[in-house]
Write a protein that holds these residues in place. Structure first.
Motif, mmCIF file in Angstrom:
data_model
loop_
_atom_site.group_PDB
_atom_site.id
_atom_site.type_symbol
_atom_site.label_atom_id
_atom_site.label_comp_id
_atom_site.label_asym_id
_atom_site.label_seq_id
_atom_site.Cartn_x
_atom_site.Cartn_y
_atom_site.Cartn_z
ATOM 1 N N THR A 138 0.835 -1.596 -0.263
ATOM 2 C CA THR A 138 -0.024 -0.189 -0.164
ATOM 3 C C THR A 138 1.371 1.312 -0.472
ATOM 4 O O THR A 138 0.524 1.703 -0.761
ATOM 5 C CB THR A 138 -1.130 -0.281 1.427
ATOM 6 N N VAL A 161 -1.618 10.085 7.790
ATOM 7 C CA VAL A 161 -2.888 10.296 9.456
ATOM 8 C C VAL A 161 -3.141 8.776 9.575
ATOM 9 O O VAL A 161 -3.243 8.357 9.073
ATOM 10 C CB VAL A 161 -3.964 10.939 8.975
ATOM 11 N N ARG A 163 -0.925 5.297 12.452
ATOM 12 C CA ARG A 163 0.387 4.966 12.011
ATOM 13 C C ARG A 163 0.768 3.261 12.285
ATOM 14 O O ARG A 163 1.449 3.109 13.283
ATOM 15 C CB ARG A 163 0.817 5.507 14.165
ATOM 16 N N SER A 164 -0.846 3.096 11.875
ATOM 17 C CA SER A 164 -0.658 1.234 11.958
ATOM 18 C C SER A 164 1.253 0.692 11.524
ATOM 19 O O SER A 164 1.435 1.414 10.473
ATOM 20 C CB SER A 164 -1.479 0.633 11.133
ATOM 21 N N THR A 187 -4.493 9.043 17.295
ATOM 22 C CA THR A 187 -5.522 10.046 17.639
ATOM 23 C C THR A 187 -5.367 10.754 19.303
ATOM 24 O O THR A 187 -6.345 10.971 19.927
ATOM 25 C CB THR A 187 -6.778 8.103 18.901
ATOM 26 N N ALA A 206 -6.063 6.855 7.874
ATOM 27 C CA ALA A 206 -7.125 6.376 9.802
ATOM 28 C C ALA A 206 -8.465 5.799 10.076
ATOM 29 O O ALA A 206 -8.469 4.553 10.280
ATOM 30 C CB ALA A 206 -7.608 7.692 10.152
ATOM 31 N N LYS A 208 -11.785 6.106 8.956
ATOM 32 C CA LYS A 208 -12.438 6.801 9.854
ATOM 33 C C LYS A 208 -13.104 7.927 8.343
ATOM 34 O O LYS A 208 -13.342 9.065 8.416
ATOM 35 C CB LYS A 208 -12.269 8.224 10.794
ATOM 36 N N LEU A 211 -13.108 12.372 8.653
ATOM 37 C CA LEU A 211 -12.211 12.319 9.535
ATOM 38 C C LEU A 211 -11.759 13.907 8.560
ATOM 39 O O LEU A 211 -11.769 15.043 9.158
ATOM 40 C CB LEU A 211 -11.557 11.701 9.732
ATOM 41 N N ALA A 227 -7.982 5.479 3.348
ATOM 42 C CA ALA A 227 -8.158 4.479 3.228
ATOM 43 C C ALA A 227 -10.196 4.026 2.553
ATOM 44 O O ALA A 227 -10.154 4.214 2.187
ATOM 45 C CB ALA A 227 -9.765 5.607 5.083
ATOM 46 N N GLY A 260 -5.900 1.225 -3.953
ATOM 47 C CA GLY A 260 -6.318 0.102 -3.960
ATOM 48 C C GLY A 260 -5.806 -0.467 -4.479
ATOM 49 O O GLY A 260 -5.258 -1.589 -4.817
ATOM 50 N N THR A 263 -2.120 -1.202 -4.698
ATOM 51 C CA THR A 263 -1.353 -1.532 -3.862
ATOM 52 C C THR A 263 -1.658 -3.325 -4.537
ATOM 53 O O THR A 263 -0.810 -3.820 -4.457
ATOM 54 C CB THR A 263 -2.426 -1.913 -2.944
HETATM 55 P P1 NAP Z 1 -5.537 0.253 11.920
HETATM 56 O O1 NAP Z 1 -4.483 -0.902 11.875
HETATM 57 O O2 NAP Z 1 -7.070 1.282 12.521
HETATM 58 O O3 NAP Z 1 -4.709 2.265 12.060
HETATM 59 C C1 NAP Z 1 -5.969 3.531 12.048
HETATM 60 C C2 NAP Z 1 -4.637 4.398 12.547
HETATM 61 O O4 NAP Z 1 -5.417 5.824 12.378
HETATM 62 C C3 NAP Z 1 -3.882 4.468 14.267
HETATM 63 O O5 NAP Z 1 -2.537 5.105 14.086
HETATM 64 C C4 NAP Z 1 -5.322 5.737 14.412
HETATM 65 O O6 NAP Z 1 -4.528 6.294 15.636
HETATM 66 C C5 NAP Z 1 -5.111 5.945 13.434
HETATM 67 N N1 NAP Z 1 -6.798 6.736 14.196
HETATM 68 C C6 NAP Z 1 -7.914 6.166 14.225
HETATM 69 N N2 NAP Z 1 -8.607 7.441 14.083
HETATM 70 C C7 NAP Z 1 -7.831 8.353 14.015
HETATM 71 C C8 NAP Z 1 -8.458 10.254 14.182
HETATM 72 N N3 NAP Z 1 -10.019 9.962 14.296
HETATM 73 N N4 NAP Z 1 -7.394 10.940 14.127
HETATM 74 C C9 NAP Z 1 -6.400 10.324 14.107
HETATM 75 N N5 NAP Z 1 -5.841 9.361 14.087
HETATM 76 C C10 NAP Z 1 -6.332 8.201 13.452
HETATM 77 O O7 NAP Z 1 -5.703 0.969 10.350
HETATM 78 P P2 NAP Z 1 -4.919 0.292 8.755
HETATM 79 O O8 NAP Z 1 -4.317 -1.352 9.147
HETATM 80 O O9 NAP Z 1 -3.432 1.007 8.638
HETATM 81 O O10 NAP Z 1 -5.691 0.971 7.973
HETATM 82 C C11 NAP Z 1 -6.166 2.647 8.545
HETATM 83 C C12 NAP Z 1 -7.481 2.276 6.340
HETATM 84 O O11 NAP Z 1 -6.514 2.247 5.314
HETATM 85 C C13 NAP Z 1 -8.852 1.966 6.548
HETATM 86 O O12 NAP Z 1 -10.039 2.295 6.630
HETATM 87 C C14 NAP Z 1 -7.906 0.399 5.958
HETATM 88 O O13 NAP Z 1 -9.111 -0.238 5.403
HETATM 89 C C15 NAP Z 1 -7.254 1.014 4.954
HETATM 90 N N6 NAP Z 1 -6.665 -0.166 3.816
HETATM 91 C C16 NAP Z 1 -6.754 0.528 2.647
HETATM 92 C C17 NAP Z 1 -5.495 -0.373 1.967
HETATM 93 C C18 NAP Z 1 -5.934 -0.332 0.549
HETATM 94 O O14 NAP Z 1 -5.165 -0.322 -0.273
HETATM 95 N N7 NAP Z 1 -6.202 1.248 -0.152
HETATM 96 C C19 NAP Z 1 -4.642 -1.123 2.367
HETATM 97 C C20 NAP Z 1 -4.476 -1.383 3.933
HETATM 98 C C21 NAP Z 1 -5.447 -0.080 4.658
HETATM 99 P P3 NAP Z 1 -3.778 5.028 16.702
HETATM 100 O O15 NAP Z 1 -2.363 4.576 16.543
HETATM 101 O O16 NAP Z 1 -3.855 6.133 17.799
HETATM 102 O O17 NAP Z 1 -5.292 4.791 17.171
#
Ligand code: NAP
Length: 281
Positions: A138, A161, A163-164, A187, A206, A208, A211, A227, A260, A263
């Motif tokens: 990604t 935005v 930090r996963s 967050t 994020a 969300k 957002l 996202a 997407g 990726t």
């Molecule tokens: P995740 O593990 O849930 O991580 C989300 C991150 O966003 C966390 O670091 C969280 O902070 C932060 N966050 C959540 N709400 C927030 C807010 N209100 N303000 C500021 N920061 C906030 O998700 P992920 O696996 O990284 O995936 C993120 C998104 O990308 C999802 O929607 C997923 O479906 C998408 N994704 C898309 C692809 C693609 O190919 N397009 C691939 C992978 C993922 P904390 O660390 O403090 O909890």
């Protein structure tokens, strides 16, 4: 002003066509195996997409479906079996695993030269050190999209935005390696709006809906929306409020059709690259 929508679908098709053309010339074709644990419906959709991509690119593909209650030893055994197989060049595990399983132990079990989504800590280390190795699909897809549109991160202020370990952190690292000045939000960030408004390139992951509103985007900024969410009508959407951000941004990735598909194409490229490392040509 209305943002240019970055066409991830088109770019993905071009990358996959390049992979297909190279695979066609190889005497031994690359192989990818995906390991799925449990019955998550979203994971089944991803699996079908990967199967289709591999078919298009001429890459051998197989899925290992393991029950949700599989134990750690059985799962690691499957990974070790795939590590040994010469027909399999890339191994992809659908994370996160069910809670009783240890993600890290499984990530460590994947042979680094087959780790096509860069989850093994040794590859993650190489990424941070800037050593040439696999890049997670990604974040690497985002970098490819920026390149495609001649958007040079050098010297730009970038806000990420999220930090996963699989998206936000490696994305921030790749932007840093591309000489951007990077801020990472999460967050606990005190003033998200302020951090976003500073960004020349805003990358949001994020998960969300709603957002990122228009007033959080600097006029002319590039907005990359990683996202994949659902709105209240059940329609796919990103973090950015599309109608509000489009008039502010210079470039924007749509959801769906932005990051997407790229990726998915990068996974094909990484599998080809793994096969070449294994001497296939
Ligand atoms: P995740 O593990 O849930 O991580 C989300 C991150 O966003 C966390 O670091 C969280 O902070 C932060 N966050 C959540 N709400 C927030 C807010 N209100 N303000 C500021 N920061 C906030 O998700 P992920 O696996 O990284 O995936 C993120 C998104 O990308 C999802 O929607 C997923 O479906 C998408 N994704 C898309 C692809 C693609 O190919 N397009 C691939 C992978 C993922 P904390 O660390 O403090 O909890």
């Amino acid at each position: 002003m209305s943002a240019v929508l970055m066409d991830g679908k088109g770019l993905s098709a071009r990358i996959k066509e390049q992979v297909r053309a190279q695979v066609e010339k190889m005497s031994r074709r690359p192989g990818l195996a995906m390991v799925l644990v449990g019955e998550d419906p979203a994971a089944q959709v991803y699996e079908a997409g990967k199967r289709k991509d591999c078919k298009q690119c001429g890459i051998y593909y197989e899925t290992y479906r393991l029950p949700g209650d599989v134990n750690q030893e059985e799962l690691v055994e499957v990974v070790q079996l795939l590590n040994q197989r010469e027909d399999i060049d890339g191994i992809l595990i659908q994370f996160p695993l069910p809670e009783h399983l240890d993600d890290r132990a499984v990530q460590l079990a994947i042979r680094p030269d087959k780790d096509v989504d860069c989850v093994n800590p040794s590859n993650v280390g190489d990424l941070i050190l800037g050593v040439d190795s696999f890049r997670p699909c990604t974040p690497a897809g985002v970098m490819r999209l920026l390149k495609e549109y001649d958007i040079d991160p050098t010297g730009k202020r970038c806000t990420v935005v999220g930090r996963s370990n699989i998206v936000g952190k490696p994305q921030a690292m790749l932007m840093l390696l591309s000489d951007a000045t990077v801020t990472v939000c999460h967050t606990k960030t005190a003033n998200l709006k302020e951090e976003c408004l500073r960004a020349d390139i805003l990358i949001t992951a994020a998960g969300k809906t709603g957002l990122i509103t228009g007033d959080m985007v600097k006029e002319g900024a590039v907005v990359v929306d990683i996202a994949i969410n659902r709105d209240d009508q059940g329609k796919l959407c990103g973090d950015a409020v599309f109608d509000q951000v489009t008039p502010k941004a210079s470039y924007l990735t749509p959801v769906p059709g932005g990051v997407g598909p790229v990726t998915r194409a990068i996974l094909m490229e990484n599998t080809l690259c793994a096969a070449r490392r294994h001497g296939k040509g």
